[in-house]
Design an enzyme around this catalytic site. Sequence first.
Site, PDB file in Angstrom:
ATOM      1  N   ASN A 208       0.854  -1.195   0.000  1.00 61.66           N
ATOM      2  CA  ASN A 208       0.000   0.000   0.000  1.00 61.66           C
ATOM      3  C   ASN A 208       0.889   1.243   0.000  1.00 61.66           C
ATOM      4  O   ASN A 208       2.106   1.138   0.043  1.00 61.66           O
ATOM      5  CB  ASN A 208      -0.953  -0.025   1.202  1.00 61.66           C
ATOM      6  CG  ASN A 208      -0.196  -0.060   2.510  1.00 61.66           C
ATOM      7  OD1 ASN A 208       0.499   0.889   2.863  1.00 61.66           O
ATOM      8  ND2 ASN A 208      -0.300  -1.161   3.233  1.00 61.66           N
ATOM      9  N   LYS A 336     -14.415   1.590  14.781  1.00 64.37           N
ATOM     10  CA  LYS A 336     -13.147   0.841  14.872  1.00 64.37           C
ATOM     11  C   LYS A 336     -12.634   0.779  16.305  1.00 64.37           C
ATOM     12  O   LYS A 336     -12.119  -0.244  16.747  1.00 64.37           O
ATOM     13  CB  LYS A 336     -12.115   1.536  13.969  1.00 64.37           C
ATOM     14  CG  LYS A 336     -10.975   0.663  13.567  1.00 64.37           C
ATOM     15  CD  LYS A 336     -10.210   1.244  12.389  1.00 64.37           C
ATOM     16  CE  LYS A 336     -10.970   1.071  11.097  1.00 64.37           C
ATOM     17  NZ  LYS A 336     -10.269   1.600   9.934  1.00 64.37           N
TER      18      LYS A 336
HETATM   19  O1  C5P Z   1      -8.919  -2.158  10.209  1.00 60.38           O
HETATM   20  P1  C5P Z   1      -8.003  -1.069   9.802  1.00 60.38           P
HETATM   21  O2  C5P Z   1      -6.865  -1.538   8.969  1.00 60.38           O
HETATM   22  O3  C5P Z   1      -8.671   0.107   9.189  1.00 60.38           O
HETATM   23  O4  C5P Z   1      -7.417  -0.530  11.193  1.00 60.38           O
HETATM   24  C1  C5P Z   1      -6.360   0.347  11.252  1.00 60.38           C
HETATM   25  C2  C5P Z   1      -5.629   0.194  12.538  1.00 60.38           C
HETATM   26  O5  C5P Z   1      -5.433  -1.169  12.839  1.00 60.38           O
HETATM   27  C3  C5P Z   1      -4.244   0.775  12.464  1.00 60.38           C
HETATM   28  O6  C5P Z   1      -3.881   1.216  13.758  1.00 60.38           O
HETATM   29  C4  C5P Z   1      -3.393  -0.387  12.026  1.00 60.38           C
HETATM   30  O7  C5P Z   1      -2.043  -0.226  12.427  1.00 60.38           O
HETATM   31  C5  C5P Z   1      -4.050  -1.532  12.761  1.00 60.38           C
HETATM   32  N1  C5P Z   1      -4.002  -2.809  12.070  1.00 60.38           N
HETATM   33  C6  C5P Z   1      -3.217  -3.832  12.582  1.00 60.38           C
HETATM   34  N2  C5P Z   1      -3.190  -5.041  11.966  1.00 60.38           N
HETATM   35  C7  C5P Z   1      -3.929  -5.263  10.866  1.00 60.38           C
HETATM   36  C8  C5P Z   1      -4.718  -4.258  10.337  1.00 60.38           C
HETATM   37  C9  C5P Z   1      -4.738  -3.025  10.951  1.00 60.38           C
HETATM   38  O8  C5P Z   1      -2.535  -3.607  13.585  1.00 60.38           O
HETATM   39  N3  C5P Z   1      -3.875  -6.442  10.282  1.00 60.38           N
END
Ligand code: C5P
Length: 396
Positions: A208, A336
């Site tokens: 990404n 979230k």
């Molecule tokens: O679910 P999403 O990716 O939008 O959530 C973002 C948050 O979750 C961020 O703090 C990201 O660092 C963390 N995250 C994580 N492991 C993942 C996905 C997201 O720690 N697999």
Amino acid sequence: MLAGKRILLIIGGGVAAFKSLDLIRRLRERGAEVTPVLTRAAEEFVTPLSVAALAARKVHRDLFDLTDEAEMGHIELSRAADLLVVAPATANLMGKMAAGLADDLASTLLMATDKRVLLAPAMNVRMWQHPATQRNLATLRGDGVRFAGPVDGAMACGEFGPGRLAEVPEILEAIAAALGEGPLAGRHVVVTSGPTHEPIDPVRYIANRSSGIQGTALARALAGLGARVTFVTGPATVPPPEGVQVIQVETARQMLEAVQGALPADAAVCAAAVGDWRAEAEAAQKIKKAGAVPQLALVENPDILASVARMEDGRPRLVIGFAAETENVTENARAKLARKGCDWIVANDVSASTGVMGGTENAVTLLTREGEETWPRVAKEEVGRRLAARIAVALA
Ligand code: C5P
């Protein structure tokens, strides 16, 4: 916060030397004692009189000043300090230090000391990028020398790029960190940062656009407040900050393992843009183009933030996530917060039009269980500093 600390400040000869006057003022405001040393070249840019006036101390200038040698030899001068700071550090001074030369007072003090040394380099961008300077930088880092900056920006010579002296607040943070001072002294914070690379085959991966700038800025600010920081980073486009323990990973699963290995911690901040999915199976060989278009089966990656936030034993006191959204930012972030079980969410709009992803500025909303506040759009460095300050208050 620097009360009673003794700083030996070596001022090198560069246009940025005038900024050392402000640095002296700010250090003294924080209670530090500043003993200034000027190189010959520095005297072309600032006068010994103004430096002495601001420091309220004698300026040391000459290696062979017999009175000084009788009163206080250069060995004693460098050892009576808690920290040696060189600001601005010129290419020449860095070169002398890396080579172990001691042909004037400044370089002799730097050789004779048994204390930590912090350099704030400032020079023309080409001089900074020159292989010799980069070689010297690597050598000095290997010798345990710490660095604040340089930063990108416009230079007095009209060029633009890395080589500008770090701003005074950043140098002050680095000084506090080098002295092990600050409101987060004794605290351990784990920070994740950057993107992840999820392999498809030996040459291809899913990634990404995260640059790691925000996570890096935050880790730098936390270290600046005295925290011990474990910085778990995916392949970011910016280098990790000074003074933190860096663990480099590629995939989400490696990141989770590194975070778990770094615990216990007082706080965990998940600023990484972790890939949500990975290829179900990584092909052992490069997938050939000939034949049918491959169908990529994806599986979900572990959620690092949720797994840390939901730990039953040894959960960090403060668990913070980021929410990069492109629509309904606050509502999605609030959902979230509940879903992941974390304490705070730092929400931001990463729609292409905002230029946040990969950019240097960020406009965030901080959501806690109690409420929310929206911060103005500022440099990611500043967002990092504000967040670090909030974390310090929460962990106090
Ligand atoms: O679910 P999403 O990716 O939008 O959530 C973002 C948050 O979750 C961020 O703090 C990201 O660092 C963390 N995250 C994580 N492991 C993942 C996905 C997201 O720690 N697999």
